[in-house]
Design an enzyme around this catalytic site. Structure first.
Site, mmCIF file in Angstrom:
data_model
loop_
_atom_site.group_PDB
_atom_site.id
_atom_site.type_symbol
_atom_site.label_atom_id
_atom_site.label_comp_id
_atom_site.label_asym_id
_atom_site.label_seq_id
_atom_site.Cartn_x
_atom_site.Cartn_y
_atom_site.Cartn_z
ATOM 1 N N MET A 1 1.213 -0.912 -0.242
ATOM 2 C CA MET A 1 0.541 0.002 0.316
ATOM 3 C C MET A 1 0.694 1.032 0.100
ATOM 4 S SD MET A 1 -3.069 -0.764 2.745
ATOM 5 C CE MET A 1 -2.729 -2.516 3.267
ATOM 6 N N ASP B 1 12.273 3.069 3.835
ATOM 7 C CA ASP B 1 11.797 1.912 4.065
ATOM 8 C C ASP B 1 12.883 0.941 4.558
ATOM 9 O OD1 ASP B 1 10.535 -1.169 3.782
ATOM 10 O OD2 ASP B 1 9.152 -0.237 2.466
ATOM 11 N N ASP C 1 14.479 3.357 9.339
ATOM 12 C CA ASP C 1 13.998 1.756 9.961
ATOM 13 C C ASP C 1 12.914 2.303 11.146
ATOM 14 O OD1 ASP C 1 12.786 0.166 12.135
ATOM 15 O OD2 ASP C 1 14.811 -1.047 11.890
ATOM 16 N N VAL C 2 11.291 1.931 11.075
ATOM 17 C CA VAL C 2 10.586 3.394 11.805
ATOM 18 C C VAL C 2 11.424 3.612 13.180
ATOM 19 C CG1 VAL C 2 8.978 3.508 9.891
ATOM 20 C CG2 VAL C 2 9.153 1.599 12.170
ATOM 21 N N ASN D 1 2.812 4.482 7.136
ATOM 22 C CA ASN D 1 2.048 3.074 6.629
ATOM 23 C C ASN D 1 2.843 1.851 7.037
ATOM 24 O OD1 ASN D 1 0.885 1.700 4.413
ATOM 25 N ND2 ASN D 1 3.397 1.382 4.012
ATOM 26 N N TYR E 1 -0.828 -7.893 17.595
ATOM 27 C CA TYR E 1 -0.985 -6.956 16.005
ATOM 28 C C TYR E 1 -2.296 -6.577 16.025
ATOM 29 C CZ TYR E 1 -2.337 -5.854 10.863
ATOM 30 O OH TYR E 1 -2.207 -5.030 9.574
ATOM 31 N N LYS F 1 -3.175 -2.028 16.475
ATOM 32 C CA LYS F 1 -3.714 -1.249 15.129
ATOM 33 C C LYS F 1 -4.296 -0.963 16.647
ATOM 34 C CE LYS F 1 -1.430 -1.790 11.979
ATOM 35 N NZ LYS F 1 -0.496 -1.237 11.219
ATOM 36 N N THR G 1 -1.607 -7.730 -0.886
ATOM 37 C CA THR G 1 -0.295 -7.455 -0.801
ATOM 38 C C THR G 1 0.433 -8.633 0.051
ATOM 39 O OG1 THR G 1 -0.430 -7.058 1.847
ATOM 40 C CG2 THR G 1 -1.189 -5.025 -0.078
ATOM 41 N N THR H 1 -0.786 -10.251 3.220
ATOM 42 C CA THR H 1 -1.480 -11.943 3.480
ATOM 43 C C THR H 1 -1.105 -12.425 2.349
ATOM 44 O OG1 THR H 1 -2.568 -10.071 1.497
ATOM 45 C CG2 THR H 1 -3.311 -9.681 4.129
HETATM 46 N N1 LIG Z 1 -2.482 -6.154 3.509
HETATM 47 C C1 LIG Z 1 -3.380 -5.926 4.139
HETATM 48 O O1 LIG Z 1 -4.993 -7.035 4.717
HETATM 49 C C2 LIG Z 1 -4.035 -5.145 5.571
HETATM 50 C C3 LIG Z 1 -5.078 -4.836 6.392
HETATM 51 C C4 LIG Z 1 -5.433 -3.557 7.341
HETATM 52 C C5 LIG Z 1 -4.056 -3.195 8.070
HETATM 53 N N2 LIG Z 1 -3.142 -3.032 6.829
HETATM 54 C C6 LIG Z 1 -1.762 -2.105 7.295
HETATM 55 O O2 LIG Z 1 -1.371 -1.375 5.996
HETATM 56 C C7 LIG Z 1 0.097 -1.509 6.456
HETATM 57 C C8 LIG Z 1 0.853 -1.861 5.069
HETATM 58 O O3 LIG Z 1 0.876 -2.825 4.787
HETATM 59 P P1 LIG Z 1 1.238 -3.608 3.027
HETATM 60 O O4 LIG Z 1 -0.127 -4.857 3.288
HETATM 61 O O5 LIG Z 1 1.554 -2.773 2.619
HETATM 62 O O6 LIG Z 1 2.524 -5.009 4.090
HETATM 63 P P2 LIG Z 1 3.631 -4.585 2.933
HETATM 64 O O7 LIG Z 1 4.588 -6.372 3.824
HETATM 65 O O8 LIG Z 1 3.702 -5.333 2.158
HETATM 66 O O9 LIG Z 1 4.215 -3.630 2.960
HETATM 67 C C9 LIG Z 1 5.129 -2.869 4.200
HETATM 68 C C10 LIG Z 1 5.934 -2.323 4.780
HETATM 69 O O10 LIG Z 1 6.610 -1.587 5.919
HETATM 70 C C11 LIG Z 1 8.011 -2.067 5.997
HETATM 71 N N3 LIG Z 1 8.501 -2.238 6.744
HETATM 72 C C12 LIG Z 1 8.743 -3.304 7.963
HETATM 73 N N4 LIG Z 1 8.935 -2.868 8.638
HETATM 74 C C13 LIG Z 1 10.004 -1.822 8.504
HETATM 75 C C14 LIG Z 1 10.508 -1.085 9.478
HETATM 76 N N5 LIG Z 1 10.583 -1.158 10.857
HETATM 77 N N6 LIG Z 1 10.600 0.380 8.956
HETATM 78 C C15 LIG Z 1 9.893 0.379 8.338
HETATM 79 N N7 LIG Z 1 9.647 -0.195 6.927
HETATM 80 C C16 LIG Z 1 8.949 -1.093 7.472
HETATM 81 C C17 LIG Z 1 8.204 -3.545 5.207
HETATM 82 O O11 LIG Z 1 9.627 -3.651 4.369
HETATM 83 C C18 LIG Z 1 6.842 -2.638 4.052
HETATM 84 O O12 LIG Z 1 8.020 -2.663 2.798
HETATM 85 C C19 LIG Z 1 0.453 -1.943 7.710
HETATM 86 O O13 LIG Z 1 0.784 -0.784 8.807
HETATM 87 C C20 LIG Z 1 -0.052 -2.521 7.564
HETATM 88 O O14 LIG Z 1 -0.381 -3.111 8.827
HETATM 89 C C21 LIG Z 1 -2.798 -4.317 6.145
#
Ligand SMILES: NC(=O)c1ccc[n+]([C@@H]2O[C@H](COP(=O)([O-])OP(=O)(O)OC[C@H]3O[C@@H](n4cnc5c(N)ncnc54)[C@H](O)[C@@H]3O)[C@@H](O)[C@H]2O)c1
Length: 252
Positions: free
Chosen positions: A18, A37, A63-64, A90, A157, A161, A192, A195
């Site tokens: 996302m 990232d 790194d967040v 994000n 998790y 959230k 993504t 999942t």
């Molecule tokens: N995919 C879903 O179904 C879903 C649903 C609800 C919420 N979310 C949330 O949406 C957000 C994006 O998730 P996504 O689905 O795109 O997942 P994703 O795993 O594809 O992307 C997450 C990104 O965050 C980066 N990341 C992880 N740890 C990090 C750190 N310590 N420092 C910096 N970057 C870091 C990863 O390298 C990756 O690029 C997340 O917060 C996730 O919890 C996802």
């Protein structure tokens, strides 16, 4: 005319999923974008793709969990593009689906560090720059599982959230007078990497689909469009709110 013309945005976790969708959409809509990232190669590739398409994008290692990385990312936005107006918190990780009595403390701590401390540090570092810019918009990516719980996903998790949801409201109240809006977005299941394992398991996938009223996972762009609205001046009276993009999950 782009919907984000003249704005500078910082997106954590922008190397894929996302965050990548948001970076592309924001750049298309006229924003200058800094993505941070820990996946440096993928992040550089997203920045190069956006630049080749005529957008402005810079990748920085972030790194967040590290305050110094955040300081460098905010400094990069200000030095390269002049200011910072938008932060999308994000980056996030899923946790195990272990029951609570079997959850290793390390998994709990790692989940909180990335998903909660990371959001706090992002806001902490971006807010002074936003004040200097005369205001801004922070969008925190929570989850439908920050509003309602399920028994088959890790408690760490879901707790993380839920924390993002109320942190958003606390921050919105603290900075409303500074013109800094803070909102949370609550995606349901989205296609993504996060999942992938669940979608590859036919039984798990069928179970998940049965819980989504619209009968499908969302696409990253469907979430990115909600984030775009909150980043833009179209949402100028919206703060402390929670925008649900979940195919109907939380309506049940
Ligand atoms: N995919 C879903 O179904 C879903 C649903 C609800 C919420 N979310 C949330 O949406 C957000 C994006 O998730 P996504 O689905 O795109 O997942 P994703 O795993 O594809 O992307 C997450 C990104 O965050 C980066 N990341 C992880 N740890 C990090 C750190 N310590 N420092 C910096 N970057 C870091 C990863 O390298 C990756 O690029 C997340 O917060 C996730 O919890 C996802």
């Amino acid at each position: 005319m782009g919907r984000l013309d003249g704005k500078v945005a910082l997106i954590s976790g922008g190397a894929r999923g996302m965050g990548e969708s948001e970076a592309r959409l924001f750049a298309q809509e006229g924003a200058a974008v800094v993505i941070g990232d820990i996946l440096d190669e993928a992040g550089e590739a997203v920045a190069a793709y956006i630049a080749n398409a005529g957008g402005r994008c810079y990748y920085t290692h972030l790194d967040v969990r590290e305050e110094s990385d955040w300081q460098a990312a905010v400094a990069a936005a200000v030095s390269r593009f002049g200011m910072l107006n938008v932060l999308v918190n994000n980056a996030g990780i899923g946790s195990s689906s272990s029951p609570i009595h079997e959850e290793p403390v390390e998994v709990w701590d790692r989940t909180m560090d990335v998903n909660v401390k990371g959001v706090f540090l992002g806001a902490k570092t971006a807010i002074p720059a936003m004040r200097q810019a005369g205001g801004g918009s922070i969008i925190n990516i929570s989850s439908q599982l920050g509003i309602v719980a399920v028994p088959y996903n890790g408690a760490a998790y879901q707790t993380s959230k839920g924390a993002v949801r109320i942190f958003t409201k606390a921050a919105a109240l603290q900075y409303a007078g500074d013109g800094i809006r803070v909102n949370s977005v609550h995606p349901g299941p989205v296609v993504t990497e996060m999942t992938r394992a669940g979608r590859d398991d036919p039984e798990r996938y069928a179970m998940m689909l049965s819980r989504i009223p619209m009968g499908r996972y969302g696409e990253p762009d469907e979430v990115a469009h909600a984030v775009l609205y909150l980043a833009s001046d179209e949402s100028s009276f919206v703060t402390g709110s929670e925008v649900v993009v979940d195919g109907g999950w939380t309506a049940q």
